[in-house]
Design a protein around this motif. Structure first.
Motif, PDB file in Angstrom:
ATOM      1  N   VAL A 151       0.871  -1.176   0.000  1.00  0.00           N
ATOM      2  CA  VAL A 151       0.000   0.000   0.000  1.00  0.00           C
ATOM      3  C   VAL A 151       0.907   1.225   0.000  1.00  0.00           C
ATOM      4  O   VAL A 151       1.687   1.427   0.926  1.00  0.00           O
ATOM      5  CB  VAL A 151      -0.931   0.007   1.230  1.00  0.00           C
ATOM      6  N   PHE A 152       0.823   1.971  -1.062  1.00  0.00           N
ATOM      7  CA  PHE A 152       1.734   3.085  -1.261  1.00  0.00           C
ATOM      8  C   PHE A 152       0.947   4.393  -1.169  1.00  0.00           C
ATOM      9  O   PHE A 152      -0.034   4.603  -1.877  1.00  0.00           O
ATOM     10  CB  PHE A 152       2.378   2.952  -2.651  1.00  0.00           C
ATOM     11  N   GLY A 153       1.378   5.248  -0.269  1.00  0.00           N
ATOM     12  CA  GLY A 153       0.705   6.535  -0.110  1.00  0.00           C
ATOM     13  C   GLY A 153       1.384   7.605  -0.941  1.00  0.00           C
ATOM     14  O   GLY A 153       2.612   7.686  -0.967  1.00  0.00           O
ATOM     15  N   PHE A 154       0.575   8.389  -1.615  1.00  0.00           N
ATOM     16  CA  PHE A 154       1.113   9.482  -2.422  1.00  0.00           C
ATOM     17  C   PHE A 154       0.540  10.740  -1.796  1.00  0.00           C
ATOM     18  O   PHE A 154      -0.630  11.067  -1.942  1.00  0.00           O
ATOM     19  CB  PHE A 154       0.644   9.306  -3.872  1.00  0.00           C
ATOM     20  N   ALA A 178      -0.346  19.717  -5.749  1.00  0.00           N
ATOM     21  CA  ALA A 178       1.036  19.225  -5.802  1.00  0.00           C
ATOM     22  C   ALA A 178       1.305  18.383  -7.040  1.00  0.00           C
ATOM     23  O   ALA A 178       2.452  18.149  -7.399  1.00  0.00           O
ATOM     24  CB  ALA A 178       1.336  18.402  -4.551  1.00  0.00           C
ATOM     25  N   GLY A 179       0.236  17.938  -7.712  1.00  0.00           N
ATOM     26  CA  GLY A 179       0.405  17.105  -8.902  1.00  0.00           C
ATOM     27  C   GLY A 179      -0.002  15.661  -8.682  1.00  0.00           C
ATOM     28  O   GLY A 179       0.277  14.798  -9.518  1.00  0.00           O
ATOM     29  N   LYS A 180      -0.692  15.388  -7.567  1.00  0.00           N
ATOM     30  CA  LYS A 180      -1.061  14.004  -7.241  1.00  0.00           C
ATOM     31  C   LYS A 180      -2.043  13.432  -8.275  1.00  0.00           C
ATOM     32  O   LYS A 180      -1.834  12.357  -8.809  1.00  0.00           O
ATOM     33  CB  LYS A 180      -1.710  13.920  -5.846  1.00  0.00           C
ATOM     34  N   THR A 181      -3.110  14.185  -8.551  1.00  0.00           N
ATOM     35  CA  THR A 181      -4.113  13.683  -9.493  1.00  0.00           C
ATOM     36  C   THR A 181      -3.528  13.570 -10.900  1.00  0.00           C
ATOM     37  O   THR A 181      -3.805  12.608 -11.626  1.00  0.00           O
ATOM     38  CB  THR A 181      -5.351  14.602  -9.479  1.00  0.00           C
ATOM     39  N   THR A 182      -2.677  14.527 -11.254  1.00  0.00           N
ATOM     40  CA  THR A 182      -2.033  14.462 -12.572  1.00  0.00           C
ATOM     41  C   THR A 182      -1.222  13.179 -12.691  1.00  0.00           C
ATOM     42  O   THR A 182      -1.270  12.491 -13.724  1.00  0.00           O
ATOM     43  CB  THR A 182      -1.103  15.683 -12.768  1.00  0.00           C
ATOM     44  N   ALA A 183      -0.497  12.840 -11.633  1.00  0.00           N
ATOM     45  CA  ALA A 183       0.323  11.625 -11.665  1.00  0.00           C
ATOM     46  C   ALA A 183      -0.549  10.390 -11.898  1.00  0.00           C
ATOM     47  O   ALA A 183      -0.234   9.536 -12.732  1.00  0.00           O
ATOM     48  CB  ALA A 183       1.095  11.489 -10.357  1.00  0.00           C
ATOM     49  N   VAL A 184      -1.671  10.318 -11.182  1.00  0.00           N
ATOM     50  CA  VAL A 184      -2.555   9.148 -11.348  1.00  0.00           C
ATOM     51  C   VAL A 184      -3.154   9.123 -12.751  1.00  0.00           C
ATOM     52  O   VAL A 184      -3.247   8.065 -13.391  1.00  0.00           O
ATOM     53  CB  VAL A 184      -3.672   9.167 -10.281  1.00  0.00           C
ATOM     54  N   LYS A 185      -3.540  10.286 -13.246  1.00  0.00           N
ATOM     55  CA  LYS A 185      -4.116  10.333 -14.603  1.00  0.00           C
ATOM     56  C   LYS A 185      -3.109   9.879 -15.646  1.00  0.00           C
ATOM     57  O   LYS A 185      -3.465   9.227 -16.633  1.00  0.00           O
ATOM     58  CB  LYS A 185      -4.606  11.746 -14.918  1.00  0.00           C
ATOM     59  N   LEU A 186      -1.849  10.216 -15.440  1.00  0.00           N
ATOM     60  CA  LEU A 186      -0.811   9.746 -16.372  1.00  0.00           C
ATOM     61  C   LEU A 186      -0.691   8.228 -16.288  1.00  0.00           C
ATOM     62  O   LEU A 186      -0.568   7.548 -17.308  1.00  0.00           O
ATOM     63  CB  LEU A 186       0.541  10.394 -16.046  1.00  0.00           C
ATOM     64  N   LEU A 187      -0.761   7.697 -15.063  1.00  0.00           N
ATOM     65  CA  LEU A 187      -0.580   6.250 -14.880  1.00  0.00           C
ATOM     66  C   LEU A 187      -1.712   5.445 -15.519  1.00  0.00           C
ATOM     67  O   LEU A 187      -1.487   4.347 -16.011  1.00  0.00           O
ATOM     68  CB  LEU A 187      -0.485   5.900 -13.387  1.00  0.00           C
ATOM     69  N   LEU A 244      -3.599  -3.987  -9.336  1.00  0.00           N
ATOM     70  CA  LEU A 244      -3.229  -2.656  -8.833  1.00  0.00           C
ATOM     71  C   LEU A 244      -4.496  -1.805  -8.769  1.00  0.00           C
ATOM     72  O   LEU A 244      -5.258  -1.742  -9.729  1.00  0.00           O
ATOM     73  CB  LEU A 244      -2.208  -2.004  -9.772  1.00  0.00           C
ATOM     74  N   VAL A 245      -4.706  -1.169  -7.630  1.00  0.00           N
ATOM     75  CA  VAL A 245      -5.856  -0.280  -7.480  1.00  0.00           C
ATOM     76  C   VAL A 245      -5.330   1.121  -7.186  1.00  0.00           C
ATOM     77  O   VAL A 245      -4.527   1.308  -6.270  1.00  0.00           O
ATOM     78  CB  VAL A 245      -6.776  -0.754  -6.325  1.00  0.00           C
ATOM     79  N   LEU A 246      -5.755   2.069  -7.996  1.00  0.00           N
ATOM     80  CA  LEU A 246      -5.343   3.459  -7.785  1.00  0.00           C
ATOM     81  C   LEU A 246      -6.533   4.231  -7.242  1.00  0.00           C
ATOM     82  O   LEU A 246      -7.573   4.321  -7.900  1.00  0.00           O
ATOM     83  CB  LEU A 246      -4.864   4.084  -9.098  1.00  0.00           C
ATOM     84  N   LEU A 247      -6.381   4.743  -6.040  1.00  0.00           N
ATOM     85  CA  LEU A 247      -7.481   5.452  -5.383  1.00  0.00           C
ATOM     86  C   LEU A 247      -7.101   6.920  -5.213  1.00  0.00           C
ATOM     87  O   LEU A 247      -6.139   7.238  -4.521  1.00  0.00           O
ATOM     88  CB  LEU A 247      -7.768   4.821  -4.014  1.00  0.00           C
ATOM     89  N   ASP A 248      -7.872   7.785  -5.867  1.00  0.00           N
ATOM     90  CA  ASP A 248      -7.570   9.215  -5.800  1.00  0.00           C
ATOM     91  C   ASP A 248      -8.520   9.867  -4.788  1.00  0.00           C
ATOM     92  O   ASP A 248      -9.693  10.046  -5.080  1.00  0.00           O
ATOM     93  CB  ASP A 248      -7.731   9.831  -7.196  1.00  0.00           C
ATOM     94  N   GLU A 249      -8.004  10.189  -3.635  1.00  0.00           N
ATOM     95  CA  GLU A 249      -8.790  10.776  -2.546  1.00  0.00           C
ATOM     96  C   GLU A 249     -10.068   9.956  -2.296  1.00  0.00           C
ATOM     97  O   GLU A 249     -11.183  10.462  -2.422  1.00  0.00           O
ATOM     98  CB  GLU A 249      -9.176  12.233  -2.879  1.00  0.00           C
ATOM     99  N   PRO A 250      -9.927   8.691  -1.912  1.00  0.00           N
ATOM    100  CA  PRO A 250     -11.102   7.808  -1.849  1.00  0.00           C
ATOM    101  C   PRO A 250     -12.076   8.134  -0.722  1.00  0.00           C
ATOM    102  O   PRO A 250     -13.212   7.683  -0.748  1.00  0.00           O
ATOM    103  CB  PRO A 250     -10.481   6.425  -1.622  1.00  0.00           C
ATOM    104  N   THR A 251     -11.647   8.901   0.273  1.00  0.00           N
ATOM    105  CA  THR A 251     -12.541   9.132   1.413  1.00  0.00           C
ATOM    106  C   THR A 251     -13.016  10.574   1.494  1.00  0.00           C
ATOM    107  O   THR A 251     -13.601  10.971   2.497  1.00  0.00           O
ATOM    108  CB  THR A 251     -11.832   8.763   2.736  1.00  0.00           C
TER     109      THR A 251
END
Lengths: 308, 282
Positions: A38-41, A47-56, A160-167
């Motif tokens: 479980v990797f926290g970003f 900061a670019g968090k959502t951009t990073a996930v969208k690229l992935l 792999l599950v990518l969760l962008d601000e899931p809560t």
């Protein structure tokens, strides 16, 4: 890193960058997420968090750099079958029932039709929406939509599950449920990439984390590594002149709060020397305690260091 | 291909669930009943001859077809202009596209679903209307099926243009642009007819240019030709300049070269839409 090496990782990026016009959203992101961790970003807003996930997940195209997801270059079509993704801001077709939304995603992911029913039932149960399965999504609250989104992301046992601000839209019970789901995912060997600015959430579930600011990683490692990089000691002291206080700067990054002095970046073996020096300067020491640093403290310090 | 069909089915299902099909069906039946009743009054008028009824019915049929082609063009624009844009705005696209589906499959699925809706609406409403006219006046246009095919093609052409705009522009903006172009092309068609009647090369060039750039009016004229009985064609040809600029008259069928151009235009617009959507950051 070669693609073959990247295959052993859930995510690997090398100098991944994204620019929107003149705005740099992500500048040179290099990081690795291992399988089944479980990797926290973690990072502040923007900061670019959502951009990073969208690229992935292939929703945005990088302007520079490379990335691999489950060993395949980002955007690879067949790999996406093994991905689950919960976007930060999203909506499902309001005119569909929750069960139909899940069915659509089963179909799009190429799952055998015979498995749909079972997968949908598992996902509904996991996110607590079994009772609302046949209700239209347009009647769902924001929190229920987020639960449904989580259910969609978990369909088909992704690797792999990518969760962008899931809560972000969930109440405390919902947040607790999400943490439990993340733990279950980890237990069954699924890697989770958790994008969040909620420090407590990251602190409670993540094995490793990266702190990102202004589009680049400013710290990465296990929780212990991130927190342990900077020991801190709090000393309660009276009788020190301002000059003497200033003279203690050499022991660490000093925060002067009146009677309490906090020394950051002070190695444990230097604590007796510090106390001796305070006494020599005429100070009276009442308490010396290691400061247990929370992720919040560390996070804020990292951002402050970065700005400096 | 299966994912294209999945999205196409979803598009049709959405139109149905959002009551678009129901609203269209109810309104269309009302219009057909009313117009059929109007047509049935023609033979009952005082001292009217069967030839006059046939002439009046043929001209009114073209006007009714124009109304249906307008409904189809405006309707398909209103549905197509938000199709991609609003999916992006609302985040529906964010949830769907990380699945193993190409953006081109999503786009072509939407196109196919909308094209089926346009074609089915054109066929059902057109045939029902023609039947109503035939019941009231015993008149049938020379080739109703060909005419309806052109009306459907006109709707599909405008829908494709709106879909292309939808890959980059906000729903409202794309819709307004597509509608403005539709009406500009209509005026361009009238200009072409006037230019031809008066042999004015400049006006002809403008008219031809508009018909090539936006083929909706060209296709409308393809439809008109198959709705004109031979005696109407002969009379109009004899009238010479007097019929110049009549937007409800077509002297000849569309040449094959123009049909080939429309097919190429459609492929180019869809190619451009796919190219544009594939390169957009979501």
């Amino acid at each position: 890193m070669e693609a073959a090496d990247a295959a052993s990782l859930a995510v690997h990026t090398q100098d991944l960058a994204k620019r929107y016009g003149k705005t740099v959203a992500l500048s040179g992101l290099t990081m690795s997420v291992r399988r089944a961790e479980v990797f926290g970003f973690l990072g502040p807003n923007g900061a670019g968090k959502t951009t990073a996930v969208k690229l992935l997940v292939g929703l945005a195209l990088p302007t520079a750099g490379e990335g691999w997801v489950l060993g395949a270059p980002i955007g690879d079509l067949s790999t996406r079958r093994h991905l689950g993704y919960l976007p930060e801001l999203f909506r499902y077709q309001g005119w569909m029932k929750a069960r139909e939304v899940l069915g659509l995603h089963c179909e799009l992911s190429g799952m055998a039709r015979s498995e749909w029913q079972k997968e949908i039932a598992i996902a509904l149960d996991l996110v607590g929406l079994t009772d609302r399965a046949d209700d239209k999504v347009e009647g769902f609250s924001k929190g229920m939509q987020q639960r449904l989104g989580l259910g969609v992301a978990l369909l088909g046992r992704p690797e792999l599950v990518l969760l962008d601000e899931p809560t972000s839209a969930l109440d405390p019970v919902g947040r607790h449920d999400v943490r439990e789901i993340i733990r279950q995912l980890k237990a069954r060997g699924t890697a989770v990439f958790l994008n969040s600015h909620l420090l407590s959430e990251v602190e409670q579930v993540c094995d490793r984390l990266a702190v990102v600011d202004h589009g680049r990683v400013i710290a990465t490692g296990t929780m212990a590594q991130i927190l342990g990089q900077d020991g801190a000691v709090r000393v309660r002291v009276t009788g020190l002149s301002p000059v003497s206080r200033a003279g203690l700067q050499g022991y660490g990054n000093l925060e002067d709060e009146g009677e309490w002095l906090t020394f950051r970046g002070l190695a444990a073996e230097r604590v007796p020397d510090l106390v001796g020096e305070i006494v020599r300067q005429g100070g009276r020491v009442y308490a010396v305690e290691p400061r247990h640093e929370t992720l919040e403290d560390r996070f804020l310090q990292l951002l402050k260091d970065q700005q400096a | 291909m299966s994912r294209v069909l999945t999205i196409a089915r979803l598009t049709v299902l959405e139109a149905s669930r959002r009551k678009l099909l129901l609203a269209l069906a109810v309104l269309t039946v009302v219009v057909i009943v009313l117009t059929s009743w109007g047509f049935s009054r023609l033979p009952t008028m005082k001292d009217v001859t069967p030839a006059e009824v046939r002439l009046a019915a043929s001209q009114l049929t073209i006007l009714v077809a124009f109304m249906f082609s307008g409904v189809l063009a405006l309707g398909s624009t209103l549905v197509a202009a938000p199709s991609i844009a609003s999916d992006i705005e609302s985040g529906i696209a964010l949830a769907i596209l990380p699945r193993p589906i190409r953006r081109s499959e999503l786009l072509m699925g939407k196109w196919l679903g909308l094209a089926v809706l346009v074609a089915v609406y054109a066929a059902l409403s057109g045939l029902l209307e023609m039947f109503g006219i035939w019941l009231g006046t015993s008149y049938l246009p020379p080739n109703p099926v060909a005419a309806l095919a052109f009306v459907a093609a006109e709707g599909i052409v405008l829908m494709s243009l709106a879909l292309l705009l939808s890959t980059r522009l906000a729903p409202m903006t794309g819709g307004v642009i597509a509608l403005v172009l539709f009406f500009v092309a209509w005026i361009g068609g009238i200009a072409l007819a006037i230019g031809q009647a008066f042999a004015n090369d400049t006006i002809i060039n403008i008219g031809v240019g508009s018909r090539l750039l936006i083929p909706t009016d060209g296709l409308w004229h393809g439809a008109i030709f198959y709705l004109e009985p031979s005696e109407v064609l002969a009379a109009a040809r004899a009238a010479g300049r007097a019929r110049a600029g009549n937007p409800f008259f077509a002297e000849s069928p569309l040449p094959f070269a123009y049909l080939a151009w429309v097919a190429a235009w459609l492929l180019a617009v869809l190619g451009l839409a796919n190219w544009s959507f594939a390169r957009r950051d979501l």
